[in-house]
Design a protein around this motif. Structure first.
Motif, mmCIF file in Angstrom:
data_model
loop_
_atom_site.group_PDB
_atom_site.id
_atom_site.type_symbol
_atom_site.label_atom_id
_atom_site.label_comp_id
_atom_site.label_asym_id
_atom_site.label_seq_id
_atom_site.Cartn_x
_atom_site.Cartn_y
_atom_site.Cartn_z
ATOM 1 N N THR A 173 0.857 -1.182 0.000
ATOM 2 C CA THR A 173 0.000 0.000 0.000
ATOM 3 C C THR A 173 0.896 1.236 0.000
ATOM 4 O OG1 THR A 173 -0.064 0.164 2.402
ATOM 5 C CG2 THR A 173 -1.770 -1.211 1.341
ATOM 6 N N GLN A 174 0.297 2.380 -0.248
ATOM 7 C CA GLN A 174 1.064 3.623 -0.156
ATOM 8 C C GLN A 174 1.622 3.777 1.257
ATOM 9 O OE1 GLN A 174 -1.718 6.643 -1.418
ATOM 10 N NE2 GLN A 174 -1.033 6.517 -3.548
ATOM 11 N N GLU A 175 0.824 3.438 2.248
ATOM 12 C CA GLU A 175 1.254 3.556 3.641
ATOM 13 C C GLU A 175 2.442 2.627 3.934
ATOM 14 O OE1 GLU A 175 1.454 5.019 7.406
ATOM 15 O OE2 GLU A 175 0.040 5.736 5.895
ATOM 16 N N MET A 176 2.391 1.411 3.450
ATOM 17 C CA MET A 176 3.482 0.453 3.689
ATOM 18 C C MET A 176 4.790 0.948 3.069
ATOM 19 S SD MET A 176 1.218 -2.961 2.988
ATOM 20 C CE MET A 176 2.460 -4.218 3.185
ATOM 21 N N LEU A 177 4.714 1.451 1.829
ATOM 22 C CA LEU A 177 5.913 1.977 1.182
ATOM 23 C C LEU A 177 6.419 3.203 1.932
ATOM 24 C CD1 LEU A 177 8.022 1.995 -1.044
ATOM 25 C CD2 LEU A 177 6.377 3.254 -2.490
ATOM 26 N N ALA A 178 5.502 4.062 2.347
ATOM 27 C CA ALA A 178 5.887 5.265 3.080
ATOM 28 C C ALA A 178 6.662 4.918 4.348
ATOM 29 C CB ALA A 178 4.643 6.089 3.426
ATOM 30 N N VAL A 179 6.194 3.934 5.076
ATOM 31 C CA VAL A 179 6.886 3.516 6.309
ATOM 32 C C VAL A 179 8.286 3.009 5.978
ATOM 33 C CG1 VAL A 179 6.881 1.787 8.157
ATOM 34 C CG2 VAL A 179 4.796 3.070 7.641
ATOM 35 N N LYS A 180 8.408 2.228 4.912
ATOM 36 C CA LYS A 180 9.710 1.667 4.536
ATOM 37 C C LYS A 180 10.732 2.735 4.157
ATOM 38 C CE LYS A 180 8.140 -2.856 2.897
ATOM 39 N NZ LYS A 180 9.027 -3.726 3.643
ATOM 40 N N VAL A 181 10.256 3.870 3.610
ATOM 41 C CA VAL A 181 11.190 4.915 3.173
ATOM 42 C C VAL A 181 11.126 6.162 4.061
ATOM 43 C CG1 VAL A 181 11.274 4.071 0.794
ATOM 44 C CG2 VAL A 181 9.604 5.839 1.422
ATOM 45 N N CYS A 182 10.410 6.066 5.174
ATOM 46 C CA CYS A 182 10.362 7.128 6.202
ATOM 47 C C CYS A 182 9.767 8.446 5.708
ATOM 48 C CB CYS A 182 11.741 7.365 6.804
ATOM 49 S SG CYS A 182 12.469 5.895 7.525
ATOM 50 N N VAL A 183 8.647 8.359 4.990
ATOM 51 C CA VAL A 183 7.895 9.551 4.592
ATOM 52 C C VAL A 183 6.419 9.298 4.887
ATOM 53 C CG1 VAL A 183 9.527 10.251 2.782
ATOM 54 C CG2 VAL A 183 7.597 8.778 2.185
ATOM 55 N N THR A 184 5.566 10.276 4.581
ATOM 56 C CA THR A 184 4.134 10.100 4.793
ATOM 57 C C THR A 184 3.493 9.425 3.579
ATOM 58 O OG1 THR A 184 3.553 12.229 3.821
ATOM 59 C CG2 THR A 184 4.039 12.204 6.200
ATOM 60 N N ARG A 185 2.312 8.878 3.792
ATOM 61 C CA ARG A 185 1.553 8.287 2.695
ATOM 62 C C ARG A 185 1.245 9.354 1.642
ATOM 63 N NH1 ARG A 185 -2.862 8.707 0.455
ATOM 64 N NH2 ARG A 185 -3.677 10.118 2.036
ATOM 65 N N GLN A 186 0.998 10.574 2.102
ATOM 66 C CA GLN A 186 0.698 11.666 1.189
ATOM 67 C C GLN A 186 1.871 11.955 0.246
ATOM 68 O OE1 GLN A 186 0.073 11.633 4.460
ATOM 69 N NE2 GLN A 186 -2.077 12.178 4.749
ATOM 70 N N THR A 187 3.091 11.798 0.752
ATOM 71 C CA THR A 187 4.271 11.998 -0.098
ATOM 72 C C THR A 187 4.309 10.951 -1.206
ATOM 73 O OG1 THR A 187 5.518 13.005 1.701
ATOM 74 C CG2 THR A 187 6.800 12.100 -0.132
ATOM 75 N N ILE A 188 4.046 9.703 -0.864
ATOM 76 C CA ILE A 188 4.028 8.633 -1.874
ATOM 77 C C ILE A 188 2.935 8.915 -2.901
ATOM 78 C CG2 ILE A 188 3.685 6.161 -2.303
ATOM 79 C CD1 ILE A 188 6.372 6.904 -0.891
ATOM 80 N N ALA A 189 1.756 9.322 -2.444
ATOM 81 C CA ALA A 189 0.658 9.637 -3.358
ATOM 82 C C ALA A 189 1.048 10.769 -4.307
ATOM 83 C CB ALA A 189 -0.592 10.010 -2.569
ATOM 84 N N ALA A 190 1.704 11.794 -3.786
ATOM 85 C CA ALA A 190 2.127 12.931 -4.612
ATOM 86 C C ALA A 190 3.184 12.518 -5.631
ATOM 87 C CB ALA A 190 2.640 14.058 -3.725
ATOM 88 N N ILE A 191 4.106 11.647 -5.236
ATOM 89 C CA ILE A 191 5.116 11.148 -6.180
ATOM 90 C C ILE A 191 4.422 10.390 -7.307
ATOM 91 C CG2 ILE A 191 7.023 9.508 -6.489
ATOM 92 C CD1 ILE A 191 7.889 10.276 -3.585
ATOM 93 N N GLU A 192 3.489 9.510 -6.952
ATOM 94 C CA GLU A 192 2.779 8.715 -7.958
ATOM 95 C C GLU A 192 1.993 9.591 -8.928
ATOM 96 O OE1 GLU A 192 0.418 5.780 -5.921
ATOM 97 O OE2 GLU A 192 2.171 4.629 -5.319
ATOM 98 N N LYS A 193 1.408 10.678 -8.439
ATOM 99 C CA LYS A 193 0.646 11.593 -9.294
ATOM 100 C C LYS A 193 1.545 12.502 -10.115
ATOM 101 C CE LYS A 193 -1.849 13.658 -6.274
ATOM 102 N NZ LYS A 193 -2.822 14.526 -5.586
ATOM 103 N N GLY A 194 2.825 12.592 -9.736
ATOM 104 C CA GLY A 194 3.742 13.462 -10.443
ATOM 105 C C GLY A 194 3.705 14.900 -9.958
ATOM 106 N N SER A 195 3.045 15.141 -8.833
ATOM 107 C CA SER A 195 2.966 16.503 -8.310
ATOM 108 C C SER A 195 4.083 16.818 -7.326
ATOM 109 C CB SER A 195 1.606 16.742 -7.648
ATOM 110 O OG SER A 195 1.412 15.861 -6.567
#
Length: 71
Positions: A17-39
């Motif tokens: 999940t976005q949350e699982m990846l975020a925990v693994k790389v020490c950022v928020t889920r929102q950061t992962i979502a923003a990266i995926e959207k390209g924003s």
């Protein structure tokens, strides 16, 4: 020029999940979502951490394109 990525595709392949990846790389889920959207353009360090999770080279996850199109 636009930084494109395959984070969402790889995350699905690894069943994360976005949350699982975020925990693994020490950022928020929102950061992962923003990266995926390209924003949001991740730092080099964050990009490398993401690639380490997927055990792939940076070029397999991130690339620069001239426009908005996909690779």
């Amino acid at each position: 020029m636009v930084l494109q990525n395959r984070v969402k595709e790889l995350r699905a392949r690894f069943d994360l999940t976005q949350e699982m990846l975020a925990v693994k790389v020490c950022v928020t889920r929102q950061t992962i979502a923003a990266i995926e959207k390209g924003s949001y353009t991740p730092s080099l360090l964050l990009g490398i951490k993401i690639c380490d999770v997927f055990q792939v080279n940076v070029e397999e996850v991130f690339w620069i394109s001239e426009g908005e199109g996909e690779r």
